[in-house]
Design a protein around this motif. Structure first.
Motif, short mmCIF file in Angstrom:
data_model
loop_
_atom_site.label_atom_id
_atom_site.label_comp_id
_atom_site.label_asym_id
_atom_site.label_seq_id
_atom_site.Cartn_x
_atom_site.Cartn_y
_atom_site.Cartn_z
N VAL A 1 0.85 -1.20 0.00
CA VAL A 1 0.00 0.00 0.00
C VAL A 1 0.88 1.24 0.00
N HIS A 2 0.65 2.09 -0.98
CA HIS A 2 1.29 3.41 -1.04
C HIS A 2 0.29 4.45 -0.57
N VAL A 3 0.71 5.34 0.29
CA VAL A 3 -0.05 6.55 0.61
C VAL A 3 0.74 7.69 0.00
N TYR A 4 0.08 8.46 -0.84
CA TYR A 4 0.74 9.57 -1.51
C TYR A 4 0.67 10.82 -0.64
N VAL A 5 1.85 11.44 -0.48
CA VAL A 5 1.97 12.61 0.37
C VAL A 5 2.69 13.72 -0.37
N ASP A 6 2.49 14.93 0.10
CA ASP A 6 3.24 16.08 -0.40
C ASP A 6 4.69 15.88 0.02
N GLY A 7 5.61 16.04 -0.93
CA GLY A 7 7.03 15.80 -0.66
C GLY A 7 7.61 16.71 0.40
N ASP A 8 7.05 17.90 0.55
CA ASP A 8 7.58 18.85 1.54
C ASP A 8 6.94 18.67 2.91
N THR A 9 5.61 18.57 2.94
CA THR A 9 4.90 18.53 4.23
C THR A 9 4.71 17.12 4.77
N GLN A 10 4.84 16.10 3.90
CA GLN A 10 4.61 14.70 4.27
C GLN A 10 3.17 14.43 4.68
N ARG A 11 2.25 15.30 4.27
CA ARG A 11 0.82 15.12 4.55
C ARG A 11 0.16 14.45 3.35
N PRO A 12 -0.83 13.56 3.58
CA PRO A 12 -1.53 12.91 2.46
C PRO A 12 -2.08 13.94 1.48
N THR A 13 -2.01 13.58 0.22
CA THR A 13 -2.49 14.45 -0.84
C THR A 13 -3.25 13.61 -1.86
N PRO A 14 -4.27 14.18 -2.50
CA PRO A 14 -5.03 13.41 -3.50
C PRO A 14 -4.13 12.94 -4.64
N LEU A 15 -4.46 11.77 -5.17
CA LEU A 15 -3.73 11.25 -6.32
C LEU A 15 -3.94 12.17 -7.52
N PRO A 16 -2.89 12.48 -8.25
CA PRO A 16 -3.07 13.25 -9.48
C PRO A 16 -3.93 12.45 -10.47
N GLU A 17 -4.71 13.13 -11.26
CA GLU A 17 -5.60 12.47 -12.21
C GLU A 17 -4.84 11.57 -13.17
N SER A 18 -3.67 12.00 -13.62
CA SER A 18 -2.88 11.18 -14.55
C SER A 18 -2.45 9.86 -13.89
N LEU A 19 -2.13 9.89 -12.61
CA LEU A 19 -1.77 8.66 -11.89
C LEU A 19 -2.99 7.76 -11.74
N ARG A 20 -4.11 8.35 -11.38
CA ARG A 20 -5.35 7.59 -11.21
C ARG A 20 -5.71 6.88 -12.53
N ILE A 21 -5.60 7.57 -13.65
CA ILE A 21 -5.91 6.98 -14.95
C ILE A 21 -4.97 5.81 -15.25
N LEU A 22 -3.67 5.97 -14.97
CA LEU A 22 -2.72 4.89 -15.17
C LEU A 22 -3.07 3.68 -14.30
N LEU A 23 -3.33 3.92 -13.03
CA LEU A 23 -3.63 2.83 -12.10
C LEU A 23 -4.88 2.06 -12.52
N GLU A 24 -5.83 2.76 -13.09
CA GLU A 24 -7.07 2.10 -13.55
C GLU A 24 -6.79 1.12 -14.68
N THR A 25 -5.69 1.29 -15.42
CA THR A 25 -5.37 0.37 -16.51
C THR A 25 -4.95 -1.00 -15.99
N VAL A 26 -4.54 -1.09 -14.73
CA VAL A 26 -4.14 -2.37 -14.15
C VAL A 26 -5.00 -2.73 -12.93
N GLN A 27 -6.16 -2.08 -12.82
CA GLN A 27 -7.04 -2.34 -11.69
C GLN A 27 -7.85 -3.62 -11.93
N LEU A 28 -7.97 -4.42 -10.90
CA LEU A 28 -8.76 -5.64 -10.97
C LEU A 28 -10.25 -5.28 -11.02
N PRO A 29 -11.04 -6.08 -11.71
CA PRO A 29 -12.49 -5.81 -11.74
C PRO A 29 -13.11 -5.99 -10.37
N GLY A 30 -14.18 -5.23 -10.14
CA GLY A 30 -14.94 -5.37 -8.91
C GLY A 30 -14.48 -4.52 -7.86
#
Length: 145
Positions: free
Chosen positions: A116-145
């Protein structure tokens, strides 16, 4: 309690890795920490080759929040390894990767687990929303359901 093996059809992306003599431990099989190294290598290589991670310029980084591995069959140098990757969960700031270690030409995993990766701001180390481009890439290898 023994977990059941997974098959190549349970994964969407594959990467070959060469075992090395130094991967074997004194018992003659690949040491458990090497499997986690393979998990990390395949996830990050997938992100880098798909331009979703730029180690020098990315304003956000993925930190490992959880990892697990079930070992089913021994792997030893000079076995050929293929690592299968799939995404089972995409959250607001986190991703769960499923990974399988395949020995030589086997169709069933010698080991499998998750990361499990939690994405954080590199400076503050606080969780940050996934960039849309990353989300789109991840969906290409996402399991159904």
């Amino acid at each position: 309690m023994r977990t059941a093996a997974k098959t190549r059809s349970d994964f969407c992306y594959f990467q070959s890795i060469t075992t090395r003599w130094m991967d074997n431990d004194m018992y003659g099989h690949v040491n458990n920490v090497i499997y986690y190294s393979w998990f990390d290598t395949v996830v990050n290589q997938f992100l880098i080759i798909n331009k979703a991670l730029d180690l020098q310029k990315s304003p956000i980084i993925g930190l490992v929040a959880e990892t697990q591995c079930s070992y089913l069959r021994s792997v030893s140098f000079p076995d050929r390894i293929t690592v299968g990757l799939a995404v089972s969960y995409i959250g607001n700031s986190s991703v769960r990767y499923e990974l399988g270690i395949f020995k030589n030409d086997d169709d069933q995993t010698a080991a499998h687990g998750h990361f499990v990766h939690v994405y954080v701001d590199g400076d503050t180390q606080r969780p940050t929303p996934l960039p849309e481009s990353l989300r789109i890439l991840l969906e290409t290898v996402q399991l159904p359901g």
